[in-house]
Enzyme design. Structure first.
Site, short mmCIF file in Angstrom:
data_model
loop_
_atom_site.label_atom_id
_atom_site.label_comp_id
_atom_site.label_asym_id
_atom_site.label_seq_id
_atom_site.Cartn_x
_atom_site.Cartn_y
_atom_site.Cartn_z
N HIS A 89 -46.14 -21.17 21.11
CA HIS A 89 -46.91 -21.53 19.91
C HIS A 89 -48.35 -21.90 20.28
CE1 HIS A 89 -43.49 -21.28 17.31
NE2 HIS A 89 -42.89 -22.37 17.74
N ARG A 111 -47.99 -15.82 9.04
CA ARG A 111 -47.32 -15.94 7.73
C ARG A 111 -48.23 -16.69 6.77
NH1 ARG A 111 -41.55 -19.21 6.88
NH2 ARG A 111 -41.04 -18.33 4.84
N SER A 119 -42.18 -24.49 4.97
CA SER A 119 -41.16 -24.32 6.00
C SER A 119 -41.26 -25.43 7.06
CB SER A 119 -41.32 -22.94 6.64
OG SER A 119 -40.32 -22.71 7.60
N TYR A 174 -45.48 -11.72 8.56
CA TYR A 174 -44.13 -12.03 8.07
C TYR A 174 -43.84 -11.28 6.78
CZ TYR A 174 -40.30 -15.01 6.28
OH TYR A 174 -39.11 -15.47 5.78
N ARG A 240 -33.51 -21.29 6.90
CA ARG A 240 -33.45 -22.11 5.70
C ARG A 240 -33.35 -21.21 4.48
NH1 ARG A 240 -37.06 -24.14 1.90
NH2 ARG A 240 -38.59 -22.73 2.80
N LYS A 241 -34.45 -20.56 4.11
CA LYS A 241 -34.47 -19.74 2.91
C LYS A 241 -34.92 -18.31 3.20
CE LYS A 241 -35.52 -20.63 -1.93
NZ LYS A 241 -36.22 -21.55 -2.85
N GLY A 242 -35.83 -18.18 4.13
CA GLY A 242 -36.28 -16.84 4.55
C GLY A 242 -36.92 -16.03 3.44
#
Ligand code: A3P
Length: 280
Positions: A89, A111, A119, A174, A240-242
């Site tokens: 990162h 993203r 997120s 993303y 999580r949710k994507g």
């Protein structure tokens, strides 16, 4: 400040990244065939890693992040004889200088920052390796100020902006992966110089869908040798949710205005940022 984070050169890092290791990054010996998988946290790092891990006959070895651990990290990486895919990162400025000199291949995933913020907010809440956070409103302020782990999203992206046309760097969005995963997979395999048939690409796309990855994470035991993000080796915290656009469920009208103002100001010369106009 909490005990799980510490500041290095003005940027917050996990205490799992030792100061000595961070200080020694420029002593890292890169190999010409190394591939670096770079991102600001919560931008889709595990997703790309899974894509790469599923390329048939790729002869690669996915390592843990270069900045995770202590100084023994470099010996550990040295013992790896295969073609290394190394996640990180780090911003461009902090990336070990030898990687730049050797022009190693780098994939930078990016993203929409509003979704990234939401997120990361959940990651702060769910991940014991990050400080506790009371409310979205409080986190929003920290995110805008860059007072979060790995610093400001804006600075991170801007550090890579100047290198977006370097031929050893591939930028993947993303949102592009969500729209057409097979196309992104093709871009990645072509960039890595690995020949993959269309039917194999469809197969990789199926294996790396959100539901597939989430289900697999729930079934696996967490394996510290399979750590993609320096903030956790527990994959259950990742899926999580994507989704694209979940930010709308969190941002108030005022927060949206404040964010857009800062975004316009910070990113006014950024071509990468223009990509996000459709998602704001
Ligand atoms: P959300 O929290 O919005 O769900 P990273 O891997 O960099 O930590 O990023 C994690 C984010 O990527 C999470 O976002 C996660 O759900 C999402 N993600 C991971 N795998 C995905 C996939 N196969 N498809 C879509 N999103 C995925």
């Amino acid at each position: 400040q909490s005990s799980v984070l510490h500041k290095f050169k003005g940027i917050l890092f996990s205490t799992m990244s030792s100061e000595e290791l961070l200080n020694s990054l420029d002593f890292f010996n890169a190999r010409e065939d190394d591939v670096f998988l770079v991102s600001y946290p919560k931008s889709g790092t595990h997703w790309i890693a899974e894509v790469i891990g599923n390329i048939p006959n790729a002869q690669i070895s996915l390592t843990s992040p270069i900045e995770l651990g202590d100084i023994s990290k470099f010996d550990e990486l040295k013992m790896n004889c295969k073609r290394r895919v190394i996640p990180t990162h780090l911003s461009y400025n902090m990336l070990p200088v030898n990687i730049k000199q050797k022009q190693c291949k780098i994939i930078y995933i990016i993203r929409n920052p509003k979704d990234t913020a939401v997120s990361l907010f959940h990651y702060y809440r769910d991940n014991p390796n990050l400080p506790g956070i009371e409310t979205w409103a409080a986190f929003f302020e920290l995110f805008l100020r860059g007072d979060v782990v790995y610093g400001s999203w804006f600075d991170h992206v801007l550090s890579w902006e100047e290198h977006k046309n370097d031929k050893n760097i591939l930028i993947i969005f993303y949102e592009e992966m969500k729209r057409d995963l097979s196309k992104s997979i093709k871009k990645i395999t072509t960039f890595l110089g690995i020949n993959v048939s269309d039917s194999e690409i469809s197969k990789i796309a199926r294996k790396t869908s959100f539901s597939e990855m989430k289900n697999n994470a729930a079934k696996e035991n967490c394996d510290p040798n399979h750590t993609i993000c320096a903030l956790t080796s527990n994959r259950n915290l990742v899926f999580r949710k994507g989704a694209v656009g979940d930010w709308i469920n969190y941002f108030t009208a005022k927060q949206r205005r404040v964010f857009d103002e800062l975004f316009t100001e910070k990113m006014k010369h950024s071509e990468l940022a223009r990509h996000f106009e459709d998602y704001f």
